[in-house]
Design a protein around this motif. Structure first.
Motif, short mmCIF file in Angstrom:
data_model
loop_
_atom_site.label_atom_id
_atom_site.label_comp_id
_atom_site.label_asym_id
_atom_site.label_seq_id
_atom_site.Cartn_x
_atom_site.Cartn_y
_atom_site.Cartn_z
N ASN A 53 0.83 -1.22 0.00
CA ASN A 53 0.00 0.00 0.00
C ASN A 53 0.86 1.26 0.00
O ASN A 53 0.50 2.27 -0.61
N LEU A 54 2.01 1.20 0.70
CA LEU A 54 2.85 2.38 0.83
C LEU A 54 3.67 2.65 -0.42
O LEU A 54 3.80 3.80 -0.85
N TYR A 55 4.22 1.60 -1.04
CA TYR A 55 5.17 1.80 -2.13
C TYR A 55 4.63 1.48 -3.53
O TYR A 55 5.18 1.94 -4.53
N PHE A 56 3.60 0.65 -3.62
CA PHE A 56 3.21 0.15 -4.95
C PHE A 56 1.70 0.29 -5.20
O PHE A 56 1.11 -0.52 -5.89
N ASN A 57 1.10 1.38 -4.67
CA ASN A 57 -0.35 1.53 -4.81
C ASN A 57 -0.72 2.39 -6.01
O ASN A 57 -1.87 2.44 -6.41
N ILE A 114 0.65 -5.90 -8.13
CA ILE A 114 1.29 -7.21 -7.97
C ILE A 114 0.29 -8.16 -7.33
O ILE A 114 -0.43 -7.81 -6.38
N GLN A 115 0.19 -9.35 -7.88
CA GLN A 115 -0.73 -10.35 -7.37
C GLN A 115 -0.07 -11.09 -6.19
O GLN A 115 1.07 -11.53 -6.26
N VAL A 116 -0.80 -11.22 -5.09
CA VAL A 116 -0.25 -11.86 -3.88
C VAL A 116 -0.97 -13.17 -3.61
O VAL A 116 -2.20 -13.22 -3.60
N LYS A 117 -0.18 -14.25 -3.40
CA LYS A 117 -0.73 -15.55 -3.02
C LYS A 117 0.00 -16.04 -1.77
O LYS A 117 1.24 -15.99 -1.71
N ILE A 118 -0.74 -16.54 -0.78
CA ILE A 118 -0.16 -17.01 0.49
C ILE A 118 -0.55 -18.47 0.70
O ILE A 118 -1.73 -18.83 0.59
N LEU A 142 13.12 -5.89 -5.17
CA LEU A 142 12.66 -6.99 -6.01
C LEU A 142 11.35 -6.64 -6.73
O LEU A 142 11.20 -6.91 -7.94
N ILE A 143 10.41 -6.03 -6.01
CA ILE A 143 9.11 -5.71 -6.62
C ILE A 143 9.26 -4.58 -7.64
O ILE A 143 8.63 -4.59 -8.71
N ASN A 144 10.10 -3.59 -7.33
CA ASN A 144 10.38 -2.51 -8.30
C ASN A 144 10.90 -3.09 -9.61
O ASN A 144 10.46 -2.72 -10.70
#
Length: 665
Positions: free
Chosen positions: A529-533, A541-545, A566-568
């Motif tokens: 939310n802070l860096y990639f919103n 980015i799709q998140v799976k847990i 890594l996400i950047n």
């Protein structure tokens, strides 16, 4: 009287020669009693117990020996006259009625004795016992010749007893001697000079491997068994010894065992002479020293090897006494320290130690001798030209057969070049450390100094955007592109400075871990939310847990740097492609984090360099970047005890997996 002397002569001869004295005495007593019409005879033997002398009868019967005592002991105190006379080797005789000893008289009267004769038996000088002759039928007086003759017979019996005593001692001595000889590796021999005949003890059988019969039958066994190379010298020595030209006959030689192998013998002999001083025989011993010889050979071989190694090694091999004085030094000392071995023998090592190292070396030697463990020490040693070199010495104790320290063995080498190189490396390291600190201070200063103008530039770009509404549409669109370009470049510069600042801190080892428990699911949501919103084209980015959630213990700030980089990269290198994927898997003992993109991938030739600082893949020239992102990720992952795995294929995408253990706080 004549018959008595004949019988006594015959019996005396029998007593002295017959194998069993019991049989001789039985014959003697029965013949004497019969001839002299003596009613009874008894042999009494003395016994001493607790300082008291008693006597008891020795009854001669077929089922017991002469020295088997009757249980009835008599004390001489009651027969004082008896002991006083007999102990002086005198006979005692007379009529019972004339006996003045009341006890003795009463005792004999109760036995019906009327006449008596007691003759003492002496074994050498020991009062062994006595013989009692008694007559009950009449009061007979003993004739002087008869008394002397019977006394002489008692003396002969004593001689036989002494002879038996000596024979018993001799037999025990011989048995003991045979036992010792049988248990040793020594064999005896006797050579008769006149007959040239040699007699061997039984140990020769085991020594040479022949049977007793073979040794007896082979008269030339000794000559045949001596090694041919030693035979001439032995024969000469023996001849000189017999003719008394040589005082001693001894030495070592080789003999041939029956099965053909060689045994080593140590021999010695003594010369026996007759009354005229003429040599009659040589008595000697042969001792098998093959085992000793083998050990000597092994020792000589070991010493030869040691000497070869010591004299040909580049190290200085020394042996020292407990006080540090040299008693052996290898020849290499001349080349290394300038001294010949002879110049250092009996000198102490401490006399050549640098003054600054002297006390430490004394204490080191004392500690080494107390613990006896191999040690290595480095110190400065004064050469013959008074220059000092650095020696590295390994010490080892020298022990005797009782494991007692008797000396010290050392091996020393010149390590001056190594010490010098170490000092140079240390100086270079200090300089590099100082340079890194300067670099770190510069990076920190530069980063902070650049932030202010960049912030101003970014703020002014935003102010320009606020005023765009006052312009026409074409101008508005044109200026908006410019301000967007300015803001993007400012963001790139800030990202670059942040990475350089972090990288510089890591390189200068100033980064510290701040470990705490992290709810990783919550942490990921906050980070995204802070860096990639607000990604371009509304990409997310799709998140799976997967798996059961565990609380993760880590450094939150370092983990933020890892994942943002890594996400950047996942967004940056996959423009126009499907959204990247963040896969979190909670395993039993570790946490797996995978960042997957479907972008340009990494060329195969570049994969080995991707974690290197300031490296950029060959297919990223059109995409802005600092080349520090993956280097920071790798360094921080290692710093947090994690592992990193990379799978990539050009134009297909990249998968980076991070694995962290659930470390305890």
């Amino acid at each position: 009287m004549k018959n008595l002397l004949i019988n006594i002569s015959k019996v005396t001869n029998t007593v002295l020669k017959k194998h069993s004295i019991n049989d001789a005495l039985d014959l003697y007593l029965s013949d004497i009693a019969k001839e002299q019409q003596i009613d009874s005879y008894t042999i009494y033997k003395n016994k001493t117990k607790n300082g008291i002398i008693t006597f008891h009868s020795v009854n001669k019967r077929p089922d017991n020996e002469i020295n088997n005592p009757n249980q009835n002991d008599h004390n001489y105190d009651n027969f004082s006259e008896l002991y006083e006379i007999l102990s002086k080797n005198k006979s005692l005789h007379g009529l019972v009625r004339d006996n003045k000893n009341v006890i003795s008289k009463k005792y004999m009267e109760t036995k019906g004795i009327k006449s008596y004769l007691f003759t003492p038996i002496f074994s050498e000088t020991t009062f062994w016992g006595w013989i009692s002759y008694t007559i009950c039928k009449e009061e007979r007086k003993w004739q002087e010749e008869q008394i002397k003759t019977l006394h002489t017979v008692a003396k002969n019996i004593g001689d036989r007893l002494y002879k038996d005593k000596i024979n018993i001692k001799l037999k025990k001595t011989l048995e003991r001697f045979d036992f010792y000889m049988a248990g040793s590796n020594q064999a005896m021999w006797e050579w008769n000079i006149k007959t040239k005949k040699t007699t061997y003890s039984h140990n020769w059988e085991g020594m040479l491997g022949y049977t007793e019969e073979e040794i007896i039958q082979d008269k030339e066994l000794w000559q045949k068994s001596i090694h041919s190379e030693d035979m001439i010298q032995i024969a000469i020595d023996l001849e000189y010894f017999v003719t008394q030209k040589l005082n001693r006959y001894e030495g070592t030689s080789r003999m041939i065992h029956k099965d053909g192998h060689i045994i080593w013998i140590k021999y010695s002999g003594i010369l026996k002479k007759n009354k005229k001083g003429k040599p009659t025989k040589v008595i000697g011993t042969h001792t098998d020293i093959s085992e000793i010889k083998e050990k000597e050979n092994q020792l000589e071989l070991s010493e030869a090897k040691f000497r070869f190694i010591a004299e040909n090694t580049t190290d200085i091999i020394c042996q020292q006494k407990m006080d540090g004085s040299y008693y052996y030094i290898s020849n290499s000392s001349k080349e290394i320290i300038g001294y010949t071995p002879d110049e250092l023998i009996n000198k102490k090592i401490f006399d050549y130690i640098h003054p600054d190292d002297h006390t430490d070396m004394l204490n080191y030697y004392k500690a080494f001798l107390n613990c006896s463990k191999n040690k290595t020490v480095t110190y400065r040693f004064r050469k013959k030209d008074n220059a000092y070199i650095w020696l590295e010495t390994t010490l080892k104790t020298i022990l005797n057969h009782e494991n007692i320290i008797i000396g010290i063995q050392t091996s020393s080498r010149d390590v001056s070049d190594r010490i010098k190189a170490t000092e140079e490396i240390k100086i270079a390291f200090e300089k590099e450390k100082e340079l890194n600190e300067m670099k770190s201070r510069f990076i920190t200063m530069a980063s902070h100094q650049f932030r202010t103008p960049l912030t101003v530039i970014y703020s002014n770009a935003e102010l320009i955007e606020l005023k765009l509404d006052h312009f026409d549409k074409n101008t508005h669109q044109s200026l908006e592109k410019i301000t967007l370009r300015i803001k993007n470049e400012v963001d790139r510069m800030i990202e670059l400075m942040n990475n350089i600042l972090i990288f510089g801190k890591y390189e200068s080892e100033k980064i510290q871990k701040t470990i705490k428990v992290l709810d990783f699911n919550t942490f990921i949501n906050s980070l995204l939310n802070l860096y990639f919103n607000n990604q371009h084209h509304k990409r997310k980015i799709q998140v799976k847990i997967k798996g059961e959630k565990h609380f993760f213990i880590t450094d939150e700030i370092l983990m933020t740097h890892i994942l943002t980089n890594l996400i950047n990269n996942a967004f940056k290198y996959s423009k126009g492609k499907p959204d990247p994927l963040l896969l979190i898997t909670y395993l039993e003992k570790e946490l797996e984090i995978e960042v997957i993109d479907f972008g340009i991938g990494i060329p195969e030739n570049d994969i080995q360099y991707v974690f290197t600082s300031f490296f950029r893949a060959s297919n990223t020239t059109a995409i802005t970047g600092s080349g520090l992102g993956l280097a920071v990720v790798k360094q921080f992952t290692d710093f947090l005890n994690g592992k990193i795995e990379l799978k990539t294929q050009e134009n297909i995408g990249t998968r980076i997996k991070l694995i962290f253990p659930y470390e305890k706080k």
